[in-house]
Design a protein around this motif. Structure first.
Motif, mmCIF file in Angstrom:
data_model
loop_
_atom_site.group_PDB
_atom_site.id
_atom_site.type_symbol
_atom_site.label_atom_id
_atom_site.label_comp_id
_atom_site.label_asym_id
_atom_site.label_seq_id
_atom_site.Cartn_x
_atom_site.Cartn_y
_atom_site.Cartn_z
ATOM 1 N N UNK A 186 43.879 39.698 49.553
ATOM 2 C CA UNK A 186 44.583 40.839 50.152
ATOM 3 C C UNK A 186 44.092 42.179 49.606
ATOM 4 N N UNK A 187 43.735 42.215 48.307
ATOM 5 C CA UNK A 187 43.223 43.454 47.727
ATOM 6 C C UNK A 187 41.911 43.869 48.386
ATOM 7 N N UNK A 197 42.766 45.449 51.730
ATOM 8 C CA UNK A 197 43.310 46.786 51.539
ATOM 9 C C UNK A 197 42.207 47.767 51.156
ATOM 10 N N UNK A 198 41.324 47.354 50.267
ATOM 11 C CA UNK A 198 40.263 48.240 49.790
ATOM 12 C C UNK A 198 39.314 48.634 50.914
ATOM 13 N N UNK A 199 38.874 47.673 51.693
ATOM 14 C CA UNK A 199 37.839 47.933 52.685
ATOM 15 C C UNK A 199 38.395 48.406 54.025
ATOM 16 N N UNK A 239 46.649 50.243 37.447
ATOM 17 C CA UNK A 239 46.882 48.911 36.911
ATOM 18 C C UNK A 239 46.438 47.789 37.811
ATOM 19 N N UNK A 240 46.287 48.051 39.116
ATOM 20 C CA UNK A 240 45.917 46.991 40.050
ATOM 21 C C UNK A 240 44.406 46.759 40.029
ATOM 22 N N UNK A 241 43.994 45.763 40.791
ATOM 23 C CA UNK A 241 42.567 45.457 40.883
ATOM 24 C C UNK A 241 41.780 46.549 41.592
ATOM 25 N N UNK A 242 42.470 47.503 42.218
ATOM 26 C CA UNK A 242 41.800 48.608 42.916
ATOM 27 C C UNK A 242 41.933 49.923 42.164
ATOM 28 N N UNK A 261 45.919 34.086 49.182
ATOM 29 C CA UNK A 261 46.369 34.018 47.790
ATOM 30 C C UNK A 261 45.992 35.273 47.018
ATOM 31 N N UNK A 262 46.961 35.826 46.317
ATOM 32 C CA UNK A 262 46.731 37.006 45.490
ATOM 33 C C UNK A 262 46.275 36.548 44.111
ATOM 34 N N UNK A 263 45.231 37.155 43.604
ATOM 35 C CA UNK A 263 44.747 36.806 42.270
ATOM 36 C C UNK A 263 44.676 38.057 41.410
#
Length: 280
Positions: free
Chosen positions: A102-103, A106-108, A21-24, A120-122
């Motif tokens: 932040x995503x 976390x991803x990289x 469900x998240x952007x990742x 800012x989280x989007x």
């Protein structure tokens, strides 16, 4: 080079399922070599990547209050430059990326930024998700949003553009639709909604349904609890390593941050459009 790489592509399949469900959510696994390049290489202005020994050993500077550095790239060489004088014994850190979420971190890089250095989280809502009922108007909506969709944040959980795209699909009269489409991003969406209570209800209902469907995609809380459960010693199974627990915690932080954005959007819809106009 480290044996264990922390970028999301190096997580186990079970750990990546916590990102549902998240952007990742769509990040696939990758070989260690690819993960090392992604997590440790410097991204140059010309779009290429280069390994820069030394730079890749520095911690990110966000929230640490320690001397930060940045990379100056003149095309032929890289120079690591400190943002202030460094005294003996201070840890030197590095600004990993200037314009990231932040995503992205976390991803990289495999970590969630500390609260003091919060970004800012989007939540990006794809154009396809905002096509609520009229497929004939889908192409027009996509052209307004662009290929990346629409970003929602806690500070701006209900952008005019999101309302405008849904409003276009809720207009019954073709002439009204053509006139509104011609205005595009210049359409005074709030004025249109305040002047037509029925239209406002339809837009609120349609956009609220989009947001709730997005919320339903996220990993349920009990999955995190199951993943972090340490089996009894009598089973003979060792507890999960700290690294695995860190990944579970980071995935949960991402989920909770994005869910907060979507709930802020629902709260803004509940307040109504007169309040939105007053806030401006």
């Amino acid at each position: 080079l480290p044996e264990v790489v922390e970028c999301v592509a190096a997580w186990t399949p079970a750990e990546r399922q916590l990102l549902a469900g998240t952007s990742l959510a769509k990040i696939d696994g990758a070989p260690r070599s690819a993960c090392l390049v992604e997590s440790r290489a410097v991204h140059r202005a010309d779009g290429t990547w280069v390994l820069a020994p030394g730079v890749d050993s520095l911690n990110d500077s966000r929230g640490l209050g320690r001397p930060a550095t940045y990379v100056d790239d003149d095309g032929d060489s890289l120079a690591v430059i400190a943002t202030r004088d460094v005294t003996a014994g201070e840890e030197i850190t590095h600004v990993y990326d200037d314009l990231v979420t932040p995503a992205d971190l976390l991803c990289r890089y495999g970590f969630w930024p500390p609260r003091d250095g919060a970004l800012p989280v989007s939540v990006v809502v794809p154009a396809a998700d905002l096509v609520v009922d009229d497929r004939r108007r889908a192409d027009d909506c996509r052209s307004l949003l662009g290929h990346r969709g629409l970003a929602l944040t806690v500070d701006d959980p209900l952008p005019d553009l999101a309302l405008g795209v849904v409003l276009l699909q809720c207009l019954d009269d073709d002439d009204d639709y053509v006139a509104a489409l011609a205005l595009g991003r210049d359409l005074d969406v709030l004025a249109a909604l305040r002047s037509d209570a029925d239209l406002a209800v339809r837009v609120t209902t349609a956009l609220g349904a989009v947001v709730r469907r997005r919320l339903d995609r996220y990993c349920p809380d009990d999955a995190y609890l199951q993943t972090t459960t340490i089996p009894p010693l009598s089973d003979g199974d060792p507890p999960p390593p700290p690294r695995a627990l860190d990944r579970v915690h980071a995935a949960r932080q991402l989920r909770d941050a994005e869910v907060a954005v979507l709930r802020a959007c629902l709260a803004a819809l509940d307040r109504g459009f007169d309040d939105a106009a007053d806030d401006e």
